[in-house]
Scaffold this motif. Structure first.
Motif, PDB file in Angstrom:
ATOM      1  N   TYR A  33      -3.105  -6.128 -15.908  1.00 57.60           N
ATOM      2  CA  TYR A  33      -2.399  -6.038 -17.190  1.00 57.60           C
ATOM      3  C   TYR A  33      -0.917  -6.416 -17.054  1.00 57.60           C
ATOM      4  CZ  TYR A  33      -6.578  -3.974 -19.201  1.00 57.60           C
ATOM      5  OH  TYR A  33      -7.865  -3.784 -19.652  1.00 57.60           O
ATOM      6  N   ASN A  34      -0.541  -6.918 -15.870  1.00 52.76           N
ATOM      7  CA  ASN A  34       0.802  -7.459 -15.634  1.00 52.76           C
ATOM      8  C   ASN A  34       1.899  -6.427 -15.930  1.00 52.76           C
ATOM      9  OD1 ASN A  34       2.564  -9.540 -14.856  1.00 52.76           O
ATOM     10  ND2 ASN A  34       2.898 -10.164 -16.969  1.00 52.76           N
ATOM     11  N   LEU A  35       1.730  -5.219 -15.398  1.00 52.74           N
ATOM     12  CA  LEU A  35       2.658  -4.129 -15.685  1.00 52.74           C
ATOM     13  C   LEU A  35       3.532  -3.751 -14.490  1.00 52.74           C
ATOM     14  CD1 LEU A  35       0.155  -1.882 -17.692  1.00 52.74           C
ATOM     15  CD2 LEU A  35       2.005  -3.271 -18.643  1.00 52.74           C
ATOM     16  N   SER A  36       3.428  -4.500 -13.409  1.00 50.43           N
ATOM     17  CA  SER A  36       4.145  -4.132 -12.179  1.00 50.43           C
ATOM     18  C   SER A  36       5.655  -4.113 -12.347  1.00 50.43           C
ATOM     19  CB  SER A  36       3.782  -5.101 -11.042  1.00 50.43           C
ATOM     20  OG  SER A  36       2.426  -5.003 -10.705  1.00 50.43           O
ATOM     21  N   SER A  37       6.186  -4.980 -13.189  1.00 50.70           N
ATOM     22  CA  SER A  37       7.642  -5.104 -13.277  1.00 50.70           C
ATOM     23  C   SER A  37       8.299  -3.987 -14.069  1.00 50.70           C
ATOM     24  CB  SER A  37       8.018  -6.456 -13.881  1.00 50.70           C
ATOM     25  OG  SER A  37       7.559  -6.563 -15.220  1.00 50.70           O
ATOM     26  N   CYS A  38       7.519  -3.199 -14.818  1.00 48.72           N
ATOM     27  CA  CYS A  38       8.150  -2.158 -15.627  1.00 48.72           C
ATOM     28  C   CYS A  38       7.547  -0.766 -15.438  1.00 48.72           C
ATOM     29  CB  CYS A  38       8.147  -2.529 -17.108  1.00 48.72           C
ATOM     30  SG  CYS A  38       6.507  -2.756 -17.826  1.00 48.72           S
ATOM     31  N   ILE A  39       6.484  -0.641 -14.634  1.00 49.46           N
ATOM     32  CA  ILE A  39       5.906   0.672 -14.362  1.00 49.46           C
ATOM     33  C   ILE A  39       5.872   0.888 -12.856  1.00 49.46           C
ATOM     34  CG2 ILE A  39       3.860   2.142 -14.545  1.00 49.46           C
ATOM     35  CD1 ILE A  39       3.239   0.845 -17.185  1.00 49.46           C
ATOM     36  N   PRO A  40       6.762   1.721 -12.326  1.00 47.61           N
ATOM     37  CA  PRO A  40       6.785   1.980 -10.883  1.00 47.61           C
ATOM     38  C   PRO A  40       5.474   2.630 -10.437  1.00 47.61           C
ATOM     39  CG  PRO A  40       8.800   2.765 -11.947  1.00 47.61           C
ATOM     40  CD  PRO A  40       7.838   2.431 -13.040  1.00 47.61           C
ATOM     41  N   PHE A  41       4.919   2.125  -9.337  1.00 49.02           N
ATOM     42  CA  PHE A  41       3.619   2.568  -8.848  1.00 49.02           C
ATOM     43  C   PHE A  41       3.760   3.118  -7.428  1.00 49.02           C
ATOM     44  CE2 PHE A  41      -0.666   1.022  -7.077  1.00 49.02           C
ATOM     45  CZ  PHE A  41      -1.277   2.233  -7.369  1.00 49.02           C
ATOM     46  N   HIS A  42       3.205   4.322  -7.201  1.00 47.95           N
ATOM     47  CA  HIS A  42       3.416   5.032  -5.945  1.00 47.95           C
ATOM     48  C   HIS A  42       2.098   5.560  -5.378  1.00 47.95           C
ATOM     49  CE1 HIS A  42       7.718   5.214  -7.079  1.00 47.95           C
ATOM     50  NE2 HIS A  42       7.238   5.445  -8.301  1.00 47.95           N
ATOM     51  N   ILE A  43       2.124   5.845  -4.089  1.00 48.28           N
ATOM     52  CA  ILE A  43       1.001   6.524  -3.448  1.00 48.28           C
ATOM     53  C   ILE A  43       1.258   8.024  -3.532  1.00 48.28           C
ATOM     54  CG2 ILE A  43      -0.260   6.907  -1.297  1.00 48.28           C
ATOM     55  CD1 ILE A  43       0.442   4.067  -0.471  1.00 48.28           C
ATOM     56  N   GLY A  44       0.305   8.739  -4.104  1.00 46.32           N
ATOM     57  CA  GLY A  44       0.430  10.184  -4.237  1.00 46.32           C
ATOM     58  C   GLY A  44      -0.094  10.907  -3.010  1.00 46.32           C
ATOM     59  N   ALA A  45      -0.554  12.131  -3.220  1.00 46.47           N
ATOM     60  CA  ALA A  45      -1.006  12.971  -2.110  1.00 46.47           C
ATOM     61  C   ALA A  45      -2.179  12.334  -1.383  1.00 46.47           C
ATOM     62  CB  ALA A  45      -1.390  14.349  -2.631  1.00 46.47           C
ATOM     63  N   GLN A  46      -2.103  12.342  -0.058  1.00 48.40           N
ATOM     64  CA  GLN A  46      -3.151  11.722   0.747  1.00 48.40           C
ATOM     65  C   GLN A  46      -4.243  12.706   1.150  1.00 48.40           C
ATOM     66  OE1 GLN A  46      -1.773   9.025   3.800  1.00 48.40           O
ATOM     67  NE2 GLN A  46       0.244   8.845   2.848  1.00 48.40           N
ATOM     68  N   GLN A  47      -3.977  14.002   0.959  1.00 49.66           N
ATOM     69  CA  GLN A  47      -4.957  15.034   1.295  1.00 49.66           C
ATOM     70  C   GLN A  47      -4.579  16.316   0.569  1.00 49.66           C
ATOM     71  OE1 GLN A  47      -4.306  15.054   5.534  1.00 49.66           O
ATOM     72  NE2 GLN A  47      -2.780  16.683   5.414  1.00 49.66           N
ATOM     73  N   PRO A  48      -5.537  17.236   0.369  1.00 48.06           N
ATOM     74  CA  PRO A  48      -5.224  18.525  -0.274  1.00 48.06           C
ATOM     75  C   PRO A  48      -4.247  19.359   0.551  1.00 48.06           C
ATOM     76  CG  PRO A  48      -7.572  18.073  -0.333  1.00 48.06           C
ATOM     77  CD  PRO A  48      -6.976  17.052   0.588  1.00 48.06           C
ATOM     78  N   LEU A  49      -3.733  20.415  -0.062  1.00 47.74           N
ATOM     79  CA  LEU A  49      -2.779  21.279   0.633  1.00 47.74           C
ATOM     80  C   LEU A  49      -3.412  21.960   1.843  1.00 47.74           C
ATOM     81  CD1 LEU A  49      -0.861  23.052  -2.291  1.00 47.74           C
ATOM     82  CD2 LEU A  49      -0.240  20.954  -1.049  1.00 47.74           C
TER      83      LEU A  49
END
Length: 375
Positions: A71-87
């Motif tokens: 959807y060509n949204l990379s330039s205006c919506i920052p995208f991150h890696i969240g939690a890699q495992q539960p607490l």
């Protein structure tokens, strides 16, 4: 062909009915409309993170990455890696608990023999800042001017991480919307004839990380909205498929139009009777995203006190418990105040589902909205 009576409102009228929000999304299995609904309602998505849960980390990140790219949204919506495992919970303790209290139909990223679909080489649009830190940064940036709303439609781990680093977060946001929190579904699961019904009545988002869920739901948010059972009631159907096909001008148009690849993924062959279990699942996360984006979609709700069972040697480990606020535990178990959504405008939801998929979002970052989709 008689069209389904889905109620839709013009974009101008919809924007006048809602107050624009800044939204941070964390999920473990994104679908396009979870991201597009807020944009369609005139809100701003200030961050997106994908976390482990219903799929492996690389697959959850991969799916979200593909949606952002398509959807060509990379330039205006920052995208991150969240939690890699539960607490606290691990693959081994997850399997041990199942041995004690019964196997779950859906085990997500912890399914024995799980094989990744994506590889990290396929994913190039992820920001280096971890999801929890990105969430904290967004909260700090807008806390005095336009406090953000958090949309959590997977495990609570990323939000719990952010709370543990920055406890003030709960006071500096507008509120939290979550997918999960089923109530009184034990009998429905116990008497089910098909495994898919058991799956639908299992609260996997809370079960995979109960400690994070308890930490998040009892943190003391200004507003806490829980999707609960209502999200189970909005499901695909042949009538809905027919609407998608008619609006495109034929199923062959959907098959031959790359932009509609996510619609094709939703419809499968276009014949609902040929669907597999995964294609018949309710629109869980999408429903929560929709009523967060358009609050007028909410018709009935209940205000209750909530907590998550975190006793490992309990058959209800990872399940939501609710009380009348006047009868909630006065001490010991920590509880939080929440609004559980009991009824939504189904026709409104399906209308927005159709409208949103049939707009062109590839110029959103340039023009600040969708443009006409020409097929």
């Amino acid at each position: 062909m008689k069209a389904f009576a889905y109620g839709t409102l013009s974009s101008t009228l919809l924007l006048s009915l809602v107050e624009a929000k800044k939204i941070f999304i964390d999920n473990d299995g994104l679908s396009p409309t979870q991201l597009l609904f807020p944009l369609a309602a005139g809100h701003e998505v200030v961050g997106l993170s994908a976390s482990f849960g219903s799929c492996s980390l690389v697959d959850c990140v991969g799916v979200a990455s593909a949606i952002v790219e398509d959807y060509n949204l990379s330039s205006c919506i920052p995208f991150h890696i969240g939690a890699q495992q539960p607490l606290l919970r691990t693959y081994d303790t997850f399997q041990l608990w199942e041995d004690l209290f019964g196997e779950l139909v859906w085990q997500g990223g912890w399914t024995p023999g799980y094989e990744d679909t994506y590889t990290w080489d396929n994913i190039t649009n992820v920001d280096d800042i971890p999801g929890a830190i990105a969430l904290i940064n967004a909260v700090k940036e807008y806390k005095d001017t336009d406090p953000i709303t958090i949309y959590m439609a997977g495990l609570g781990t990323t939000v719990a991480q952010a709370l543990s680093i920055y406890p003030q977060l709960v006071n500096e946001t507008a509120g939290l919307y979550i997918m999960g929190g089923y109530i009184d579904t034990q009998m429905a699961a116990a008497t089910a004839k098909d495994s898919i019904v058991i799956d639908i009545n299992t609260d996997i988002n809370l079960i995979q990380d109960p400690e994070a869920a308890q930490m998040v739901l009892t943190a003391g948010w200004k507003e806490l909205y829980i999707g609960g059972n209502v999200t189970n009631y909005l499901v695909p159907s042949q009538a809905l498929y027919n609407e998608f096909i008619e609006r495109a001008g034929g199923f062959d148009v959907i098959e031959d139009t790359p932009y509609l690849s996510w619609v094709l993924s939703l419809l499968g062959t276009g014949n609902y009777s040929e669907n597999n279990d995964q294609q018949t699942l309710p629109f869980w996360d999408d429903v929560v995203s929709a009523y967060m984006s358009w609050p007028e979609m909410i018709l009935e709700s209940s205000e209750v006190s909530v907590a998550v069972d975190t006793a490992f040697y309990s058959p209800f480990y990872g399940n939501l418990r609710v009380w009348n606020s006047s009868w909630a535990p006065p001490s010991g178990i920590k509880v939080g105040a929440a609004k559980i959504i009991d009824k939504v405008d189904n026709d409104f939801f399906f209308g927005k589902l159709l409208d949103t998929y049939y707009q062109n979002w590839t110029q959103y970052c340039e023009v600040g909205g969708p443009v006409e989709l020409i097929l």
